[in-house]
Design a protein around this motif. Structure first.
Motif, PDB file in Angstrom:
ATOM      1  N   ARG A 142     -47.370  21.715  37.192  1.00 41.22           N
ATOM      2  CA  ARG A 142     -47.042  22.131  38.573  1.00 41.22           C
ATOM      3  C   ARG A 142     -47.231  20.965  39.519  1.00 41.22           C
ATOM      4  N   SER A 143     -48.288  20.178  39.281  1.00 39.21           N
ATOM      5  CA  SER A 143     -48.541  19.015  40.147  1.00 39.21           C
ATOM      6  C   SER A 143     -47.412  18.006  40.046  1.00 39.21           C
ATOM      7  N   ALA A 144     -46.877  17.835  38.821  1.00 38.28           N
ATOM      8  CA  ALA A 144     -45.785  16.871  38.623  1.00 38.28           C
ATOM      9  C   ALA A 144     -44.526  17.321  39.392  1.00 38.28           C
ATOM     10  N   LYS A 145     -44.234  18.618  39.370  1.00 38.58           N
ATOM     11  CA  LYS A 145     -43.062  19.135  40.083  1.00 38.58           C
ATOM     12  C   LYS A 145     -43.227  18.969  41.595  1.00 38.58           C
ATOM     13  N   VAL A 146     -44.434  19.252  42.088  1.00 38.44           N
ATOM     14  CA  VAL A 146     -44.692  19.119  43.530  1.00 38.44           C
ATOM     15  C   VAL A 146     -44.524  17.661  43.948  1.00 38.44           C
TER      16      VAL A 146
END
Length: 567
Positions: free
Chosen positions: A286-290
């Motif tokens: 999720r952090s990578a997508k954000v």
């Protein structure tokens, strides 16, 4: 005739097994001869039944019969050999050798003496002894086996034969001694005393054999007791092993419980860690997508991506703030284990205490009983040598009071004014018995009831009468004493402190002059108090008594010479 007198050599009558003359000779079927016992034993111990000489084997053991012809020949050979030996010994006059007694009559070659005459005080060989065997006058002389130093059988004072025995002084004397030094003494012929002493020696030997037998039986009893105690010990050891095994098992159970709880804790921790790792992986995606959307400048793409991520309502995750791994609780486990250990140790302590106490009590009882059984017969034996002892007023210290016909002595308060007597003790508060002993054995008993201090024993004639007596065997005195009511000691070199189970009320004193022995007994309980052994007596011995100081009235009771009554 010549053939009839022929006698085979000894080699022809030797058994090939024992290498000795045949005994009950038997013949085998192969023609060889053996002692019956030798060949029987040989076959009993051998794997094969065969002849020891020619090795011929027999299918079955032959039946053996004594060969009467060989048996008679062996008997004839033995008889002939014995006759030859007798003739050779009589033909060669036995010449005197070192260590033997020579004939006193032979002038040239000294021959071995056959007998000694106690009347002639001369030793004779076979030839010179003949008159004593044939002449009626000399036949009355007393002949004994040859002995040296016949002059020792003469009285050194009167040069006469020692043919009498003085019972009063227990010594050998001549006829002239009976009218001088031993006048009015109890004198008997040597032969009469010899017969009495020989009878006593026979009784003594019988008693010694009985004592040996009793001690052998006692050894058997002790060995039997050891066997029984060994079984008891094995049983106690087995019980101890059971207790220790239970103790070990308790500890092992505690260790296993702790390990199992630790494993449960580790398993729970592993589960939580896996769950956390999974959430971390999801959060990283999720952090990578954000991060990717935050860098894009495409307005439409960003807005569509934010809608997909739903940043206003992120995916739910677990609240880990209250999650923890509590340490395993060993409280109940340890307490239970400690309780079990304490119970096991209590049982072990009781077992050990019971074992030790029982063992000590049993050992004391066994030892006391065995000592009593050993000492009682000895006390009965020594009591048979009881003598009538009385106190000698000529030796008594001036402060001593003698009474009861010379059987009681106590300390008085007033010094008696007595004439000087070299026999009297002027410093030490003591008195001797009238009777002296220079040989043999004697025994007497003294009542010490009610006293806190006393001294008893024997002293030699030359003991110091004027000054302080040094109480030790080196100074010629062998005594035991009591001090302060409970301190018993034997005045040996060095002194020996005695530990007695009971306080003697009557003390027996036994002396064996030749054996160098002085023993003290507690008469009432038949217990040995102490023995002086290896003593060297060279003078007359006198019984010794000291009632000691009165210490007010605590020690005022008298010493009393008591009549001996066998237990």
């Amino acid at each position: 005739m010549a053939a009839a007198s022929y006698l085979p050599s000894e080699d022809q009558f030797l058994c090939s097994i024992c290498l000795d003359l045949f005994t009950d000779p038997v013949s085998t079927s192969c023609g060889h001869n053996f002692c019956k016992d030798c060949i029987t034993e040989h076959w009993d111990t051998s794997d094969r039944c065969q002849c020891p000489m020619c090795k011929k084997e027999f299918n079955t053991r032959p039946e053996l019969h004594v060969n009467t012809f060989i048996s008679e020949m062996v008997a004839q050979f033995r008889q002939s050999a014995q006759q030859k030996a007798r003739s050779s010994s009589s033909s060669e006059q036995q010449v005197f050798k070192a260590g033997e007694v020579p004939c006193d009559v032979c002038t040239e070659t000294k021959l071995k003496a056959l007998k000694s005459c106690l009347v002639c005080l001369t030793s004779y060989c076979e030839t010179h002894l003949e008159p004593h065997l044939t002449k009626s006058v000399l036949k009355r002389h007393q002949l004994i086996d040859p002995v040296e130093n016949l002059e020792d059988r003469m009285c050194p004072k009167h040069d006469k034969p020692l043919e009498l025995f003085c019972k009063t002084d227990q010594t050998c004397v001549c006829m002239l001694c009976t009218v001088s030094d031993h006048k009015m003494h109890d004198v008997v012929p040597l032969k009469e005393e010899y017969e009495d002493k020989k009878a006593e020696l026979g009784k003594t030997e019988a008693k010694i054999q009985q004592m040996i037998q009793r001690r052998r039986l006692k050894i058997q009893e002790i060995k039997h007791s050891v066997d029984l105690t060994e079984k008891d010990a094995d049983r106690e050891v087995a019980e101890l092993f059971q207790v220790f095994t239970a103790l070990k098992e308790s500890v092992e159970r505690l260790i296993n419980t702790i390990k199992e709880k630790q494993k449960e804790t580790e398993k729970k921790a592993e589960t939580l860690i896996k769950e956390l790792d999974l959430e971390i992986s999801q959060l990283k995606k999720r952090s990578a997508k954000v991060e990717h959307l935050s860098r894009s400048e495409d307005h439409l793409h960003v807005l569509q991506g934010v809608k997909t991520l739903n940043i206003q309502h992120p995916s739910p995750t677990k609240d880990w703030t209250k999650v923890s791994i509590p340490p395993p609780s060993y409280e109940g486990t340890v307490e239970n284990a400690v309780a079990q250990l304490e119970q096991t140790l209590t049982e072990l302590r009781k077992l050990l205490e019971g074992t030790v106490v029982r063992a000590v009590v049993q050992l004391e009882e066994t030892f006391s009983q065995e000592m009593k059984e050993l000492i009682e017969p000895e006390l009965k034996d020594v009591q048979k040598y009881a003598v009538n002892v009385t106190l000698d007023p000529d030796t008594a210290h001036p402060n001593l009071i003698l009474s009861g016909g010379g059987k009681r002595v106590s300390l008085g308060d007033v010094t008696t004014n007595l004439a000087y007597n070299p026999k009297r003790f002027h410093y030490s508060v003591c008195v001797l018995g009238k009777q002296s002993f220079s040989s043999g054995t004697f025994y007497y008993e003294v009542q010490v009831k009610g006293k806190t201090d006393w001294e008893l024993g024997v002293a030699r004639e030359s003991i110091n009468r004027m000054g302080k007596i040094r109480l030790s065997p080196q100074r010629g005195i062998w005594i035991a004493w009591l001090r302060n009511g409970n301190e018993y000691k034997a005045l040996d070199d060095p002194p020996v402190l005695l530990s007695l189970k009971s306080q003697p009320q009557k003390v027996g004193v036994f002396v064996d002059y030749e054996e160098g022995l002085v023993s003290f007994y507690d008469v009432d309980v038949a217990a040995l108090i102490y023995s002086f052994t290896g003593c060297s007596f060279t003078e007359k011995l006198f019984p010794y008594f000291s009632p000691c100081v009165n210490d007010g009235t605590q020690n005022s009771a008298p010493l009393i010479i008591s009549p001996v009554r066998v237990n």
